[in-house]
Write a protein that holds these residues in place. Structure first.
Motif: not given
Length: 236
Positions: A139, A137, A202, A185, A216, A169, A219, A183
């Motif tokens: 960032i 994961f 998320t 992953h 944000v 986070v 993701h 984000l």
């Protein structure tokens, strides 16, 4: 009558693969890397590690096991060692090339990360994580002009799960004075489709971040099969 002298490439004492190597190098120089197949590029990558051996059989064995040049480069060392004929020098060479590719991709980001250069972000994420054998994961922390402040792997999990704590986070985003985050992953299975847990996690991060003025942006999930954007899928 004197015996004719044989050309050097017909010398029976000269290993047959030396002429093949020079022909590959010449094609690489004149036509560029796109003119070479995956196994030919991999052959060339192994020249330095195996200067006195034909690298074609090993290149083909690696591709047969892992599927593509990129997957060979990012294969775990334990699995590389299972391939007959590979040694530490070859593994070190492969990992050096993988590290160089990641460093180059990362180097393109600091001055260029913005929503107008989304392909750079996707390319970097795929280079860094798409072929990892465990979930990571990551960032990307951005300032108000969407420039990269920091790039951190926050958690590394198992083959199909990474524990992520939304408050941690956001705490880290505040520590580095980020006003936006991306984000990222990976799914080692290869399928980048988001799970319900991915979506819920998320949304929890978005909910905590919003009152604090942290956006944000997305993701992104990456895998061998491509990538998925939760923003693009209208899931956040």
């Amino acid at each position: 009558m004197p015996t004719p002298t044989k050309p050097p490439d017909e010398d029976p004492e000269k290993p047959h693969y030396l002429g093949h190597r020079e022909r590959l190098r010449e094609r690489f120089r004149s036509a560029g890397p796109d003119a070479l197949s995956d196994y030919e590029l991999l052959e060339m990558a192994l020249f330095a590690a195996l200067p006195r051996r034909d690298t074609k059989p090993l290149a083909k064995s690696l591709l047969k096991k892992f599927g593509s040049f990129a997957e060979v480069m990012h294969a775990p060392e334990t699995l590389l060692r299972e391939v007959d004929g590979i040694g530490e020098a070859s593994i070190n060479q492969i990992k050096l090339i993988a590290a160089a590719a990641t460093r180059i991709a990362k180097g393109a980001l600091p001055e260029r990360v913005s929503l107008s250069s989304w392909n750079d972000v996707i390319g970097y994420c795929r280079t860094s994580q798409a072929f990892a054998d465990k979930e990571q994961f990551r960032i990307l922390f951005l300032d108000k002009r969407n420039r990269l402040i920091a790039d951190e792997v926050q958690q590394t999990g198992t083959i199909d799960h990474t524990p992520v704590y939304p408050r941690e986070v956001i705490k880290r985003a505040l520590e580095v004075s980020a006003t936006a985050i991306i984000l990222v992953h990976n799914h080692p299975s290869g399928d980048p489709s988001p799970s319900q847990a991915d979506i819920q996690m998320t949304r929890a991060i978005v909910e905590i971040a919003k009152p604090l003025g942290i956006a944000v942006h997305d993701h992104i999930i990456v895998g061998r099969g491509g990538h998925a954007s939760l923003k693009g899928m209208k899931l956040i």
